[in-house]
Design a protein around this motif. Structure first.
Motif, mmCIF file in Angstrom:
data_model
loop_
_atom_site.group_PDB
_atom_site.id
_atom_site.type_symbol
_atom_site.label_atom_id
_atom_site.label_comp_id
_atom_site.label_asym_id
_atom_site.label_seq_id
_atom_site.Cartn_x
_atom_site.Cartn_y
_atom_site.Cartn_z
ATOM 1 N N GLU A 228 4.179 -2.503 -3.150
ATOM 2 C CA GLU A 228 3.154 -1.454 -3.107
ATOM 3 C C GLU A 228 3.000 -0.863 -1.713
ATOM 4 O OE1 GLU A 228 -0.678 -2.555 -4.815
ATOM 5 O OE2 GLU A 228 0.304 -4.320 -5.689
ATOM 6 N N PHE A 229 3.243 -1.679 -0.705
ATOM 7 C CA PHE A 229 2.893 -1.309 0.663
ATOM 8 C C PHE A 229 4.104 -1.063 1.560
ATOM 9 C CE2 PHE A 229 -0.114 -4.380 -1.185
ATOM 10 C CZ PHE A 229 -1.203 -3.545 -1.340
ATOM 11 N N ALA A 230 5.278 -1.542 1.141
ATOM 12 C CA ALA A 230 6.460 -1.480 1.998
ATOM 13 C C ALA A 230 6.756 -0.089 2.552
ATOM 14 C CB ALA A 230 7.677 -2.031 1.248
ATOM 15 N N PRO A 231 6.728 0.973 1.740
ATOM 16 C CA PRO A 231 7.074 2.295 2.291
ATOM 17 C C PRO A 231 6.136 2.785 3.387
ATOM 18 C CG PRO A 231 7.202 2.294 -0.108
ATOM 19 C CD PRO A 231 6.525 1.026 0.290
ATOM 20 N N ARG A 232 4.918 2.216 3.443
ATOM 21 C CA ARG A 232 3.935 2.657 4.436
ATOM 22 C C ARG A 232 3.910 1.771 5.680
ATOM 23 N NH1 ARG A 232 -1.417 2.443 2.094
ATOM 24 N NH2 ARG A 232 -0.669 1.350 0.237
ATOM 25 N N ILE A 233 4.829 0.811 5.757
ATOM 26 C CA ILE A 233 4.887 -0.071 6.927
ATOM 27 C C ILE A 233 6.024 0.413 7.823
ATOM 28 C CG2 ILE A 233 5.273 -2.431 7.732
ATOM 29 C CD1 ILE A 233 4.026 -3.400 5.113
ATOM 30 N N ALA A 234 5.657 1.158 8.866
ATOM 31 C CA ALA A 234 6.671 1.762 9.736
ATOM 32 C C ALA A 234 7.231 0.772 10.745
ATOM 33 C CB ALA A 234 6.060 2.960 10.463
ATOM 34 N N ALA A 257 13.767 -5.271 0.566
ATOM 35 C CA ALA A 257 14.149 -4.943 1.943
ATOM 36 C C ALA A 257 14.500 -3.463 2.099
ATOM 37 C CB ALA A 257 15.315 -5.819 2.381
ATOM 38 N N THR A 258 15.001 -2.849 1.029
ATOM 39 C CA THR A 258 15.396 -1.435 1.104
ATOM 40 C C THR A 258 14.199 -0.499 1.024
ATOM 41 O OG1 THR A 258 15.697 -1.126 -1.295
ATOM 42 C CG2 THR A 258 17.558 -2.038 -0.050
ATOM 43 N N MET A 259 13.027 -1.011 0.684
ATOM 44 C CA MET A 259 11.845 -0.170 0.511
ATOM 45 C C MET A 259 11.096 0.077 1.813
ATOM 46 S SD MET A 259 10.372 -1.766 -3.055
ATOM 47 C CE MET A 259 11.414 -1.918 -4.500
ATOM 48 N N PHE A 260 11.410 -0.705 2.851
ATOM 49 C CA PHE A 260 10.774 -0.527 4.153
ATOM 50 C C PHE A 260 11.537 0.519 4.967
ATOM 51 C CE2 PHE A 260 9.424 -4.732 2.909
ATOM 52 C CZ PHE A 260 8.159 -4.891 3.452
ATOM 53 N N PRO A 261 10.860 1.286 5.791
ATOM 54 C CA PRO A 261 11.573 2.186 6.695
ATOM 55 C C PRO A 261 12.503 1.447 7.654
ATOM 56 C CG PRO A 261 9.265 2.837 6.516
ATOM 57 C CD PRO A 261 9.393 1.514 5.817
#
Length: 299
Positions: A228-234, A257-261
């Motif tokens: 839920e939060f991975a894409p918003r963790i820069a 792991a691919t969902m994080f920037p």
């Protein structure tokens, strides 16, 4: 007699101090490990039903890092937050306030349920240069390889909350059920280490304040996951995952792991959801490398 702690010699060499701080209208108990002048400070958040002791084997392998390890509200020596439901928003808000008060700008680490709390807090604005998630919850618990057991757990915590107080409390603190949980998670074949793990769970798994807090925290743990939060963790993020984790399969961790920037995945073989007890040395090695001043994104 308590079984031997295989990490005690390392841990005994690290200074530790218990402290308290007023957070969210209540008081949070926390422990500070390591040298006061350490180059790096890490705030370490434990998992569901645990408390700060559970992360000590990892701390034992990071003697030059300053680690601040609180007990979550309603667990261990930290009382529940007054007048609130202990859902994910409450825990994320508590962590944001705690980090700002005790260690602003510290690296934030979360294990298991702590990975969800940390991710929610960082995505919501908690200031940190880097994030470490150990055994991250990277998929819905009800869909994991032990989804049936998770559904049984849902009924278990529901029953514990609905039965008359004395019966419900006895069910939730039942030593046999705690042992079954421990046996299901441990993967090591080392009899001494298994005995230590079971003793840790026997000693600390029932140190929750009351059944209402436990039920709230359980619902938060199975209703959310790190995706839920991975894409918003820069911030640069380290995921330390177990190849044999029954709660989040390694394939799901690889997708996570691919969902994080910006994320790095370290996989540890022959261990399940108890990296912190069974393989703290390789976990600490990965964390140390990730925190090195030369690592990309370090500030």
């Amino acid at each position: 007699m308590a079984p031997a702690n295989p990490y005690a010699p390392l841990l005994d060499a690290i200074p530790v101090e218990r402290r308290e701080v007023a957070i969210g209208g209540g008081v949070t108990a926390y422990w500070v490990y390591g040298p006061a002048d350490a180059a790096t400070t890490v705030v370490a958040v434990h998992g569901f039903r645990g408390e700060h002791h559970g992360l000590e084997p990892v701390v034992a392998h990071l003697p030059d890092v300053r680690v601040i390890s609180p007990d979550l509200p309603g667990f261990g020596e930290t009382p529940p937050l007054p007048g609130v439901r202990h859902d994910l928003d409450a825990y994320a808000g508590w962590l944001t306030e705690f980090a700002a008060a005790v260690a602003p700008g510290a690296v934030i680490l979360g294990h298991s349920f702590g990975s969800i709390v940390v991710s929610a807090a960082v995505a919501g604005g908690l200031d940190t240069p880097r994030v470490v998630l150990v055994n991250p919850i990277g998929a819905p618990a009800l869909e994991g390889p032990r989804g049936l057991l998770t559904r049984l757990a849902v009924f278990y915590y529901w029953a514990g909350a609905r039965l008359p107080k004395r019966l419900g409390d006895a069910l939730l603190r039942n030593g046999l059920i705690v042992r079954v949980m421990s046996e299901s998670m441990a993967k090591t074949k080392d009899p001494g280490l298994r005995t230590f793990i079971h003793d840790q769970h026997d000693t600390y798994f029932s140190r929750f304040a009351d059944r209402d807090v436990l039920h709230d925290a359980f619902l938060a743990s199975v209703s959310h996951d790190v995706r839920e939060f991975a894409p918003r963790i820069a911030q640069p993020t380290l995921l330390v995952a177990a190849v044999r984790d029954d709660i989040t399969p390694i394939e799901a961790e690889r997708r996570l792991a691919t969902m994080f920037p910006s994320a790095e995945l370290v996989e540890i073989a022959d261990v399940g959801h108890l990296i912190h007890y069974e393989t703290p040395a390789p976990a600490a090695q990965a964390i140390r490398r990730f925190l090195a001043p030369s690592a990309p994104g370090t500030r």
